[in-house]
Design a protein around this motif. Structure first.
Motif, PDB file in Angstrom:
ATOM      1  N   ILE A  35      -2.157  -6.501  -6.763  1.00 41.17           N
ATOM      2  CA  ILE A  35      -1.395  -5.273  -6.521  1.00 41.17           C
ATOM      3  C   ILE A  35      -0.311  -5.108  -7.582  1.00 41.17           C
ATOM      4  N   LEU A  85      -8.289  -7.055  -3.960  1.00 39.02           N
ATOM      5  CA  LEU A  85      -7.886  -5.657  -4.000  1.00 39.02           C
ATOM      6  C   LEU A  85      -8.941  -4.841  -3.252  1.00 39.02           C
ATOM      7  N   SER A  98      -4.276   0.544   4.163  1.00 39.65           N
ATOM      8  CA  SER A  98      -4.857   1.168   2.974  1.00 39.65           C
ATOM      9  C   SER A  98      -5.505   2.501   3.311  1.00 39.65           C
ATOM     10  N   GLU A 149       0.838  -1.204   0.000  1.00 37.94           N
ATOM     11  CA  GLU A 149       0.000   0.000   0.000  1.00 37.94           C
ATOM     12  C   GLU A 149       0.876   1.259   0.000  1.00 37.94           C
ATOM     13  N   ASN A 156     -11.719  -3.245  -8.257  1.00 37.53           N
ATOM     14  CA  ASN A 156     -12.523  -3.830  -7.184  1.00 37.53           C
ATOM     15  C   ASN A 156     -13.961  -4.072  -7.631  1.00 37.53           C
ATOM     16  N   GLN A 215      -7.909   1.318  -8.578  1.00 37.84           N
ATOM     17  CA  GLN A 215      -8.366   0.383  -7.548  1.00 37.84           C
ATOM     18  C   GLN A 215      -9.886   0.295  -7.493  1.00 37.84           C
ATOM     19  N   LYS A 240       2.971   1.818  -3.514  1.00 37.15           N
ATOM     20  CA  LYS A 240       2.281   2.457  -4.638  1.00 37.15           C
ATOM     21  C   LYS A 240       2.480   3.965  -4.615  1.00 37.15           C
ATOM     22  N   CYS A 243      -1.903  -3.616 -10.445  1.00 32.12           N
ATOM     23  CA  CYS A 243      -2.240  -2.243 -10.057  1.00 32.12           C
ATOM     24  C   CYS A 243      -1.024  -1.326 -10.216  1.00 32.12           C
TER      25      CYS A 243
END
Length: 388
Positions: A182, A351, A362, A133, A338, A334, A136, A185
């Motif tokens: 992830i 996710l 998160s 988390e 999701n 995200q 990113k 992502c």
């Protein structure tokens, strides 16, 4: 407001053009953030109360953790809001290196926490930390700083190589956990920022070709990924195995209808739908609040992303603009992934839904991102230039 001031020196006269600060605190963004966080706490309680009482002996277990995450997150929000975002430029390498270190720590026995065969968390005395988390946003800071410094060269392929290298190393560390959701992502975030930075379409295609070739290999390497793909194609072929979670998500969304069963009235949360409080919380939202409630939640995310884009456009420098764009991109990515997963639009993958799904790491990180957006907004168009 523009003011023209005259300053005299011994040999020449200087005219200083002062542009007053036009930036301000983004109230709509702040309101939407508060609404999503408070709504998330309510939905986490609704989705988890039964399973928390059964497994933890406390029906408020996940809600309490979410509240603690919200308090810590808003503390981080105000901290980053009052911090001049331009100072983050100096920490671009540190942000990347710290991200790598944290991602590597999950593989240390005794420190990394293994859950369901994946090592994605670091075990700390009073809480667990999910490094991916943080990573990113470390990538966002580094990429924004790099592109702002090399903005006039971004159409050259060799110029984008450092960003590709930084993102690839991060993706490699995350896929080893393993965490394919992830990983994808991070890759999408990296490509989005490079595209916004001016990368040529042909370079985009060149990069995407090996990625498309790599995805099937990654799926074949792990049997559970192949099982998930098969379940996505036909979940009813294995209704009590790989297809179970997706089928229960369909039941949850379908039973909600237009107006829903009512807040706290979900039936799927009684341990029918796995991870109802985290990855599949949008299914519970659809069940309890219906299509209209789910649509309102999507609308709130659209408003948040739109405000981030506006802040990006009004930023006083390229670093601020790229930084805001990156934060907008990660939220959008995200949310899309999701919702696509719980509606059966793409194969199931874990996710969280930003600001709503259970998970303190998160929540703290995304609220920090909103704080950075506010810092950019407050300091937009503030400059003083001298004309001789």
């Amino acid at each position: 407001m523009i003011k023209l001031k005259q300053k005299k020196s011994k040999s020449t006269e200087k005219f200083a053009l002062e542009v007053s600060q036009s930036g301000k605190f983004d109230i709509p963004l702040f309101i939407v953030t508060i609404v999503l966080v408070v709504f998330g706490i309510i939905m986490v309680f609704s989705a988890s109360s039964y399973s928390a009482a059964y497994h933890q002996g406390n029906r408020y277990y996940f809600m309490n953790k979410q509240i603690i995450g919200a308090v810590a997150g808003f503390a981080a929000f105000f901290g980053f809001m009052y911090l001049d975002y331009k100072k983050l430029f100096k920490f671009r390498y540190a942000a990347l290196i710290v991200s790598y270190i944290l991602l590597a720590l999950v593989f240390i026995p005794g420190l990394g926490l293994e859950v369901y065969g994946a090592r994605r968390w670091i075990r700390l005395p009073f809480f667990t930390l999910q490094p991916s988390e943080i990573a990113k946003f470390g990538l966002i800071i580094f990429t924004a700083a790099y592109m702002s410094k090399n903005h006039d060269k971004m159409r050259k392929f060799k110029t984008i190589l450092p960003v590709l290298g930084a993102g690839s190393i991060m993706a490699l560390l995350i896929i080893l956990e393993p965490n394919m959701s992830i990983t994808m992502c991070v890759i999408l975030l990296m490509l989005s920022m490079l595209f916004l930075g001016g990368m040529k379409i042909k370079h985009f295609i060149i990069i995407m070709l090996p990625i498309f070739a790599l995805v099937p290999i990654l799926i074949i390497m792990e049997p559970y990924r192949m099982n998930r793909l098969v379940a996505f194609l036909n979940p009813w072929a294995s209704p009590l195995a790989e297809g179970y979670q997706l089928i229960q998500s369909f039941y949850s969304l379908g039973s909600g209808g237009l107006f829903g069963l009512g807040l706290f009235n979900s039936r799927q949360k009684y341990m029918f739908l796995p991870f109802a409080e985290s990855d599949f919380i949008f299914s519970i939202i659809g069940e309890e609040l219906g299509l209209i409630g789910a649509g309102v939640v999507i609308l709130l995310f659209i408003i948040m992303i739109a405000r981030a884009i506006v802040i990006s456009q009004r930023a006083q420098d390229r670093f601020g603009s790229y930084l805001a764009s990156g934060i907008a991109a990660i939220i959008a990515i995200q949310v899309l992934i999701n919702i696509a997963v719980v509606t059966g639009s793409i194969p199931p993958t874990g996710l969280p839904l930003p600001f709503i799904s259970a998970g303190s790491s998160s929540l703290v990180v995304f609220l920090s991102g909103i704080g950075i957006l506010q810092s950019i907004s407050i300091r937009s168009h503030k400059s003083i230039r001298s004309l001789k």
